[in-house]
Scaffold this motif. Structure first.
Motif, PDB file in Angstrom:
ATOM      1  N   SER A  39       0.836  -1.210   0.000  1.00  0.00           N
ATOM      2  CA  SER A  39       0.000   0.000   0.000  1.00  0.00           C
ATOM      3  C   SER A  39       0.865   1.252   0.000  1.00  0.00           C
ATOM      4  O   SER A  39       2.081   1.214   0.239  1.00  0.00           O
ATOM      5  N   LEU A  40       0.217   2.365  -0.283  1.00  0.00           N
ATOM      6  CA  LEU A  40       0.917   3.651  -0.399  1.00  0.00           C
ATOM      7  C   LEU A  40       1.627   3.977   0.925  1.00  0.00           C
ATOM      8  O   LEU A  40       1.059   3.785   2.004  1.00  0.00           O
ATOM      9  N   PRO A  41       2.867   4.503   0.861  1.00  0.00           N
ATOM     10  CA  PRO A  41       3.585   4.834   2.101  1.00  0.00           C
ATOM     11  C   PRO A  41       2.791   5.800   2.988  1.00  0.00           C
ATOM     12  O   PRO A  41       2.095   6.691   2.490  1.00  0.00           O
ATOM     13  N   GLU A  42       2.919   5.590   4.304  1.00  0.00           N
ATOM     14  CA  GLU A  42       2.156   6.405   5.270  1.00  0.00           C
ATOM     15  C   GLU A  42       2.413   7.890   5.098  1.00  0.00           C
ATOM     16  O   GLU A  42       1.506   8.708   5.227  1.00  0.00           O
ATOM     17  N   GLU A  43       3.671   8.270   4.796  1.00  0.00           N
ATOM     18  CA  GLU A  43       3.952   9.720   4.718  1.00  0.00           C
ATOM     19  C   GLU A  43       3.216  10.377   3.557  1.00  0.00           C
ATOM     20  O   GLU A  43       2.806  11.536   3.657  1.00  0.00           O
ATOM     21  N   ILE A  44       2.983   9.621   2.480  1.00  0.00           N
ATOM     22  CA  ILE A  44       2.224  10.201   1.357  1.00  0.00           C
ATOM     23  C   ILE A  44       0.751  10.321   1.746  1.00  0.00           C
ATOM     24  O   ILE A  44       0.097  11.331   1.458  1.00  0.00           O
ATOM     25  N   LYS A  45       0.238   9.312   2.448  1.00  0.00           N
ATOM     26  CA  LYS A  45      -1.164   9.388   2.892  1.00  0.00           C
ATOM     27  C   LYS A  45      -1.350  10.554   3.870  1.00  0.00           C
ATOM     28  O   LYS A  45      -2.359  11.261   3.820  1.00  0.00           O
ATOM     29  N   GLU A  46      -0.363  10.771   4.718  1.00  0.00           N
ATOM     30  CA  GLU A  46      -0.458  11.912   5.656  1.00  0.00           C
ATOM     31  C   GLU A  46      -0.480  13.234   4.893  1.00  0.00           C
ATOM     32  O   GLU A  46      -1.224  14.156   5.241  1.00  0.00           O
ATOM     33  N   ASP A  47       0.335  13.318   3.820  1.00  0.00           N
ATOM     34  CA  ASP A  47       0.328  14.540   3.003  1.00  0.00           C
ATOM     35  C   ASP A  47      -1.042  14.755   2.355  1.00  0.00           C
ATOM     36  O   ASP A  47      -1.524  15.885   2.255  1.00  0.00           O
ATOM     37  N   LEU A  48      -1.672  13.672   1.901  1.00  0.00           N
ATOM     38  CA  LEU A  48      -3.016  13.786   1.315  1.00  0.00           C
ATOM     39  C   LEU A  48      -4.012  14.241   2.369  1.00  0.00           C
ATOM     40  O   LEU A  48      -4.868  15.099   2.116  1.00  0.00           O
ATOM     41  N   ASP A  49      -3.894  13.671   3.572  1.00  0.00           N
ATOM     42  CA  ASP A  49      -4.800  14.072   4.669  1.00  0.00           C
ATOM     43  C   ASP A  49      -4.640  15.557   4.969  1.00  0.00           C
ATOM     44  O   ASP A  49      -5.627  16.273   5.153  1.00  0.00           O
ATOM     45  N   ASP A  50      -3.388  16.019   4.999  1.00  0.00           N
ATOM     46  CA  ASP A  50      -3.142  17.448   5.283  1.00  0.00           C
ATOM     47  C   ASP A  50      -3.805  18.345   4.239  1.00  0.00           C
ATOM     48  O   ASP A  50      -4.250  19.444   4.546  1.00  0.00           O
ATOM     49  N   LYS A  51      -3.843  17.844   2.980  1.00  0.00           N
ATOM     50  CA  LYS A  51      -4.448  18.652   1.907  1.00  0.00           C
ATOM     51  C   LYS A  51      -5.946  18.398   1.784  1.00  0.00           C
ATOM     52  O   LYS A  51      -6.578  18.868   0.835  1.00  0.00           O
ATOM     53  N   LYS A  52      -6.491  17.584   2.694  1.00  0.00           N
ATOM     54  CA  LYS A  52      -7.936  17.236   2.672  1.00  0.00           C
ATOM     55  C   LYS A  52      -8.345  16.556   1.350  1.00  0.00           C
ATOM     56  O   LYS A  52      -9.437  16.774   0.830  1.00  0.00           O
TER      57      LYS A  52
END
Ligand code: CP
Length: 312
Positions: free
Chosen positions: A195-208
């Motif tokens: 699955s997609l790395p956690e840090e990229i998912k966190e960046d997506l979350d930050d950008k909503k």
């Protein structure tokens, strides 16, 4: 021809995150102008030299950059296999970059280590294009992916699924960041351990940016406008047994698309494919992956022309 605004002139192309959406739109617009009048661009980079340093195998990136440079009237010097160079004698990466940057006006680099292109840009005399750095990014692939989506489907409001090795796939990493600039909701489909790395998912979350994750393409194929398929990156696995557990775990077939896909669904793949799209799909209305490679030349012409100031 769209007037250049100097946005790329003299700049490196290392990460898609170094560019704004406006700058990316401009590159896509220039690519479109080039495609519409390809023959008139010969000579724009006359006298300019592109050096090609690939420390990993490549067919598309290397040869489409060469084709793009020749179509603009420029020339290429290719380091070739490292075993035929002084790298084999122990010359450092840093010295190699410093020397080759004296021979050319721009350099495209592929390297197995994340961050190698950024490091090269700090020591090179000429701009560096990242042709893929380890599991990091592959920004020019992303620009041609965006161009293909825009030409063959739509960027605004598209439902885009990304299937395969989302953990190690550098084309995926840069594409996800680019699509997030367009506010596109994405569906990530992969075996759980890819699955997609956690840090990229966190960046997506930050950008909503909202996204869904699932394991089976069959569960979501009916919702997608674009399906971006990737191969499992065998060469990145620290343990071959882990690769064998997921190898062959998904395959796009003609039946799957005809039974479950939307009428206007398109299939993209950065290639090479290693069995994840059945060749039966190639002649269907869904397939765009070979056209995608053709678009790669015009997009790389736009990148080189803008970086080297060849366009007015
Ligand atoms: N898509 C891509 O980067 O292909 P190559 O590895 O052949 O350059």
């Amino acid at each position: 021809m769209v007037a250049i605004r100097g946005t790329l002139k003299g700049r490196d192309v290392i990460s898609i995150n170094d560019f704004s959406r406006e700058e990316i739109d401009h590159i896509l617009k220039v690519s479109d102008c080039i495609e519409k009048d390809l023959d008139s661009k010969f000579g724009l980079l006359s006298g300019k030299i592109l050096s090609i340093l690939f420390f990993e195998p490549s067919t598309r990136t290397r040869m489409s950059f060469e084709s793009a440079m020749y179509k603009l009237g420029g020339r290429c010097i290719n380091m070739g296999p490292t075993e035929l160079t002084s790298v084999k004698k122990g010359e450092t990466f840093s010295d190699t970059i410093k020397v080759i940057s004296k021979y050319a006006d721009v350099m495209v680099l592929r390297h197995p280590s994340d961050g190698a292109a950024r490091y090269a840009s700090e020591i090179s005399d000429v701009p560096i294009i990242n042709g893929g750095d380890g599991t990091g990014q592959h920004p020019t692939q992303t620009l041609l992916d965006l161009y293909t989506i825009k030409k063959e489907s739509k960027l605004e409001g598209a439902n885009i699924g990304i299937l395969g090795d989302l953990k190690y796939g550098r084309t995926v990493h840069s594409l996800v960041y680019a699509l997030s600039m367009y506010g596109i909701d994405m569906t990530f489909i992969s075996p759980p351990n890819l699955s997609l790395p956690e840090e990229i998912k966190e960046d997506l979350d930050d950008k909503k940016i909202s996204y869904e994750e699932c394991e089976r393409i069959e569960d979501v194929i009916g919702d997608l406008d674009v399906l971006y398929v990737t191969r499992i990156q065998r060469e990145r696995f620290p343990d071959i047994m882990e690769y064998k557990k997921v190898s062959g775990s998904y395959k796009i077939t003609k039946d799957m698309l005809e039974e479950g896909g939307k009428e206007n669904l398109i299939i993209l793949h950065p290639l090479p494919r290693i069995g994840e799209i059945d060749p039966d799909v190639d002649d269907t209305k869904y397939a765009r992956y070979f056209l995608q490679t053709k678009y790669g030349v015009v997009v790389r012409m736009a990148i080189l022309g803008l970086m080297l100031g060849g366009f007015e």
